[in-house]
Scaffold this active site. Structure first.
Site, PDB file in Angstrom:
ATOM      1  N   CYS A 186       0.837  -1.196   0.000  1.00  0.00           N
ATOM      2  CA  CYS A 186       0.000   0.000   0.000  1.00  0.00           C
ATOM      3  C   CYS A 186       0.879   1.256   0.000  1.00  0.00           C
ATOM      4  O   CYS A 186       1.715   1.430   0.883  1.00  0.00           O
ATOM      5  CB  CYS A 186      -0.920   0.021   1.206  1.00  0.00           C
ATOM      6  SG  CYS A 186      -1.964   1.485   1.184  1.00  0.00           S
ATOM      7  N   ASN A 189      -0.294  -3.706  -6.839  1.00  0.00           N
ATOM      8  CA  ASN A 189      -1.049  -2.631  -6.184  1.00  0.00           C
ATOM      9  C   ASN A 189      -0.980  -1.356  -7.045  1.00  0.00           C
ATOM     10  O   ASN A 189      -0.468  -1.389  -8.168  1.00  0.00           O
ATOM     11  CB  ASN A 189      -0.485  -2.373  -4.787  1.00  0.00           C
ATOM     12  CG  ASN A 189      -1.566  -1.888  -3.821  1.00  0.00           C
ATOM     13  OD1 ASN A 189      -2.369  -1.025  -4.158  1.00  0.00           O
ATOM     14  ND2 ASN A 189      -1.589  -2.457  -2.631  1.00  0.00           N
ATOM     15  N   GLY A 248      -5.010  -4.251 -12.041  1.00  0.00           N
ATOM     16  CA  GLY A 248      -4.688  -2.879 -12.427  1.00  0.00           C
ATOM     17  C   GLY A 248      -5.230  -2.534 -13.800  1.00  0.00           C
ATOM     18  O   GLY A 248      -4.682  -2.958 -14.813  1.00  0.00           O
TER      19      GLY A 248
HETATM   20  C1  LIG Z   1     -10.293   3.529  -3.494  1.00  0.00           C
HETATM   21  C2  LIG Z   1      -9.280   2.425  -3.500  1.00  0.00           C
HETATM   22  C3  LIG Z   1      -8.924   1.797  -2.312  1.00  0.00           C
HETATM   23  C4  LIG Z   1      -7.982   0.771  -2.298  1.00  0.00           C
HETATM   24  N1  LIG Z   1      -7.686   0.140  -1.133  1.00  0.00           N
HETATM   25  C5  LIG Z   1      -6.865  -0.947  -1.150  1.00  0.00           C
HETATM   26  C6  LIG Z   1      -6.642  -1.727   0.016  1.00  0.00           C
HETATM   27  O1  LIG Z   1      -7.200  -1.487   1.079  1.00  0.00           O
HETATM   28  N2  LIG Z   1      -5.804  -2.781  -0.085  1.00  0.00           N
HETATM   29  C7  LIG Z   1      -5.178  -3.137  -1.246  1.00  0.00           C
HETATM   30  O2  LIG Z   1      -4.439  -4.113  -1.273  1.00  0.00           O
HETATM   31  N3  LIG Z   1      -5.385  -2.422  -2.369  1.00  0.00           N
HETATM   32  C8  LIG Z   1      -6.213  -1.342  -2.344  1.00  0.00           C
HETATM   33  N4  LIG Z   1      -6.455  -0.649  -3.506  1.00  0.00           N
HETATM   34  C9  LIG Z   1      -5.791  -1.063  -4.745  1.00  0.00           C
HETATM   35  C10 LIG Z   1      -6.679  -2.011  -5.544  1.00  0.00           C
HETATM   36  O3  LIG Z   1      -6.911  -3.212  -4.856  1.00  0.00           O
HETATM   37  C11 LIG Z   1      -6.042  -2.319  -6.902  1.00  0.00           C
HETATM   38  O4  LIG Z   1      -4.786  -2.866  -6.658  1.00  0.00           O
HETATM   39  C12 LIG Z   1      -5.912  -1.081  -7.768  1.00  0.00           C
HETATM   40  O5  LIG Z   1      -7.054  -0.285  -7.658  1.00  0.00           O
HETATM   41  C13 LIG Z   1      -5.642  -1.412  -9.227  1.00  0.00           C
HETATM   42  O6  LIG Z   1      -6.729  -2.033  -9.833  1.00  0.00           O
HETATM   43  P1  LIG Z   1      -7.824  -1.262 -10.731  1.00  0.00           P
HETATM   44  O7  LIG Z   1      -7.077  -0.472 -11.748  1.00  0.00           O
HETATM   45  O8  LIG Z   1      -8.667  -2.355 -11.297  1.00  0.00           O
HETATM   46  O9  LIG Z   1      -8.562  -0.386  -9.804  1.00  0.00           O
HETATM   47  C14 LIG Z   1      -7.385   0.385  -3.518  1.00  0.00           C
HETATM   48  C15 LIG Z   1      -7.744   1.004  -4.713  1.00  0.00           C
HETATM   49  C16 LIG Z   1      -8.684   2.008  -4.724  1.00  0.00           C
HETATM   50  C17 LIG Z   1      -9.056   2.658  -6.030  1.00  0.00           C
END
Ligand SMILES: Cc1cc2nc3c(=O)[nH]c(=O)nc-3n(C[C@H](O)[C@H](O)[C@H](O)COP(=O)(O)O)c2cc1C
Ligand SMILES: Cc1cc2nc3c(=O)[nH]c(=O)nc-3n(C[C@H](O)[C@H](O)[C@H](O)COP(=O)(O)OP(=O)(O)OC[C@H]3O[C@@H](n4cnc5c(N)ncnc54)[C@H](O)[C@@H]3O)c2cc1C
Ligand code: FES
Lengths: 261, 316
Positions: free
Chosen positions: B135, B197, B248
């Protein structure tokens, strides 16, 4: 909550910066209440990517339509102005917790700044339908920016207008006006949206006069369905502060509980 | 030509000892109970609630999200009600569904990761643990455990000792060599690798000259990051035989297939659900359409099947 395409019946500019959109919501099998909002996909492109939240401005149950009043602020709202009658728009909602009106209330006070009136207009409509009178203070930069005056008057509301242009929208002037209204009417509850400054003022005044008040808050949103924790604000729970989600626990909160930073 | 109908498609995948009915699951932080109103959870491969911390955490200042071209930056900062609340409420809630619950853990130290893993793994409802070592919102400068191969190795090795349940290491893309970190997690004892992430990012409002999010920097997600993630999946695939979960920028079925071709066995969907609440189920349907179009009966047969000519690779 439901997501789907609704047909745009009209989408027109109503003043320099504001637009008004009516959509056919006959396919929406959910009740919509004042204070709730819809998360609208302003463009099908990947920029702007996220949906944009807009409060419900008017609900026309018999015609099966919903109306939105919006300020053209950035790219998302700009794209929304390009959508034409006859096209569809992707809408997700209704979302959030609505305002509450108590049956025994006789007169309520509404105080809104700018597009905050979009949120309170639906409440004025609901109040009128329940036989509750409304007094409304509308604040804006200029007379041209004052919105929905006629709509509110149509609901039988007493409308007080204050603007920078007329030099009577500062906190001191609005406080005097508020006190005058409170002398003239027995106000059972107050509602606000659109300005931290006015909300702080109303928080003070309603505390002194012991009038229950509600506020509709705005915060940047990710999901609008309570899962991402983007849209938080602090509220007082007794002695402690609690972080709540504007999209889920709000956007309407008891005014005395909200921490207005 | 043999026609393939719906019933013949095999979408099951295996990620480190855990079999999923299909490769689509939510990304942690972009998923929660409230989505049950729009998505039938039982149709997903797994559920992955938001990362949990040991103690309650308040999260970061607002605005916590802002938009950029083709993406969004978030700095939620793991707002969390703490593990006690999670055990009492979240675990039983998801335990009612037929699909595996993957618990995502965020912790402040290697020891705390192990302690939380042991507690969570002891619950029958929890099928696997995803260790969020990546994170970018926790430490002041966007630093994460997963940016150091030695800490990654030690962390996985320590957690491995407290549980036999599948361990997924969620890697950070904010590193010079993702291969080095992937190898460290593999050697430490991970069963699967989540690639990856969010990407550390920043955006400035030129009118106010202020950063657009309260925490100054945050993690970029959404379609803009997908090519970077696809590249990283492909690179990780070269150095580890562990099943990969791609994460991602997946917005549609083709994006998911692209990650699978690069080497992912399963795919997580985050930001797309904000734009299209039913995105995960739509993506699943689009994967099935793709499989029918190319007469692919088993999704596993696509994993890592990108055609790359060796010489060309060496030339550049
Ligand atoms: C609002 C938000 C909160 C997130 N919180 C976490 C989290 O608590 N733990 C985690 O491992 N990743 C967290 N992520 C990352 C997502 O799990 C993911 O890795 C990232 O959004 C990329 O994927 P996407 O492009 O499909 O959104 C968060 C992402 C977003 C947008
Ligand atoms: C519950 C709720 C109800 C709202 N109701 C209305 C309404 O009825 N009419 C109306 O005109 N506006 C309303 N707003 C504000 C409206 O959502 C923003 O003005 C709009 O999102 C701006 O988008 P943009 O792309 O034009 O502006 P940009 O400035 O380009 O937006 C960039 C980003 O900031 C976010 N953002 C910008 N301003 C705000 C804001 N004030 N609140 C929350 N997020 C913001 C946008 O959603 C977007 O993600 C409401 C906001 C909320 C949270
Ligand atoms: S916008 Fe995601 S929790 Fe409110």
């Amino acid at each position: 909550m439901k997501q789907g395409n609704m047909r745009i019946l009209s989408n027109r500019q109503v003043s320099d910066r504001y637009w008004h959109m009516i959509v056919d919501a006959s396919g929406l099998d959910a009740e919509v209440y004042p204070g709730q909002f819809f998360n609208i996909r302003c463009s099908e492109e990947t920029y702007p990517l996220l949906r944009r939240p807009f409060s419900i401005y008017r609900i026309n149950r018999s015609a099966g339509t919903l109306e939105f009043l919006y300020l053209v602020k950035g790219l998302g709202t700009k794209r929304l102005t390009e959508r034409k009658a006859g096209e569809t728009v992707d809408i997700f909602g209704p979302l959030g917790t609505p305002f509450t009106l108590q049956e025994d209330w006789k007169t309520v006070l509404l105080i809104a700044r700018g597009v905050g009136i979009a949120t309170l207009a639906a409440l004025a409509q609901d109040a009128a339908e329940r036989g509750i009178r409304a007094a409304a203070i509308l604040s804006a930069r200029s007379q041209n920016d004052l919105l929905a005056t006629k709509t509110l008057q149509g609901f039988g509301a007493d409308v007080y207008k204050v603007t920078e242009e007329d030099g009577n929208s500062d906190v001191v002037s609005v406080r005097l006006l508020l006190e005058k209204i409170l002398e003239r009417h027995k106000i059972d509850a107050a509602f606000t949206c659109g300005s931290k400054r006015l909300s702080r003022l109303l928080q003070e005044v309603t505390a002194v006069h012991q009038i229950p008040a509600q506020i509709a808050l705005e915060e940047h949103m990710g999901c609008a369905m309570g899962v991402c924790f983007a849209c938080v604000c602090d509220v007082r729970e007794g002695e402690t502060l609690k972080t709540v989600r504007v999209c889920k626990e709000g956007p309407v909160f008891p005014l005395e509980k909200v921490v207005l930073a | 030509m043999i026609s393939t109908n719906k019933t013949e498609l095999d979408l099951t995948v295996s990620i480190g000892g855990l079999t999923l009915q299909n490769p689509i699951m939510p990304a942690s932080g972009a998923f929660g109970e409230d989505m049950e109103k729009v998505v039938d959870f039982n149709r997903l491969g797994a559920v992955v609630p938001k990362s949990i911390t040991k103690e309650p955490r308040k999260g970061n200042a607002t605005p916590r999200v802002c938009e950029t071209v083709g993406g969004m930056i978030n700095s939620i900062g793991i707002q969390s009600k703490g593990i006690a609340y999670y055990l009492e409420n979240i675990v039983p809630y998801y335990g009612r569904y037929d699909i595996p619950l993957i618990s995502s853990i965020s912790a402040d130290s290697v020891e705390e990761f192990a302690e939380m893993s042991e507690i969570l793994a002891s619950r029958v409802e929890v099928s696997a643990l995803e260790l969020n070592i990546s994170c970018p919102n926790l430490k002041g400068n966007g630093l994460a455990f997963g940016m150091d191969p030695e800490i990654t190795y030690r962390l996985l090795q320590t957690v491995r000792q407290v549980t036999d349940k599948p361990l997924i290491a969620k890697l950070s893309p904010n590193v010079t060599s993702i291969q080095e970190i992937a190898r460290a997690a593999d050697e430490g004892g991970a069963d699967s690798l989540n690639v990856a992430n969010t990407i550390l990012a920043m955006s400035i409002d030129v009118h106010t000259r202020k950063p657009k999010i309260g925490n100054v920097m945050g993690g970029l997600s959404g379609p803009a990051v997908k090519p970077i993630i696809v590249r990283m999946i492909y690179q990780v695939r070269q150095v580890s035989a562990l099943p990969i979960i791609g994460c991602g920028g997946v917005m549609n079925g083709e994006d998911a297939i692209e990650m699978i071709l690069a080497g992912a066995s399963a795919v997580q969907v985050g930001t797309a659900s904000f734009i299209q609440p039913t995105a995960m189920l739509d993506i699943l349907e689009e994967i099935k359409q793709y499989m029918r179009q190319y007469q692919i009966t088993d999704i596993k047969s696509l994993v890592g099947q990108v055609y790359v000519q060796k010489q060309k690779m060496e030339e550049c």
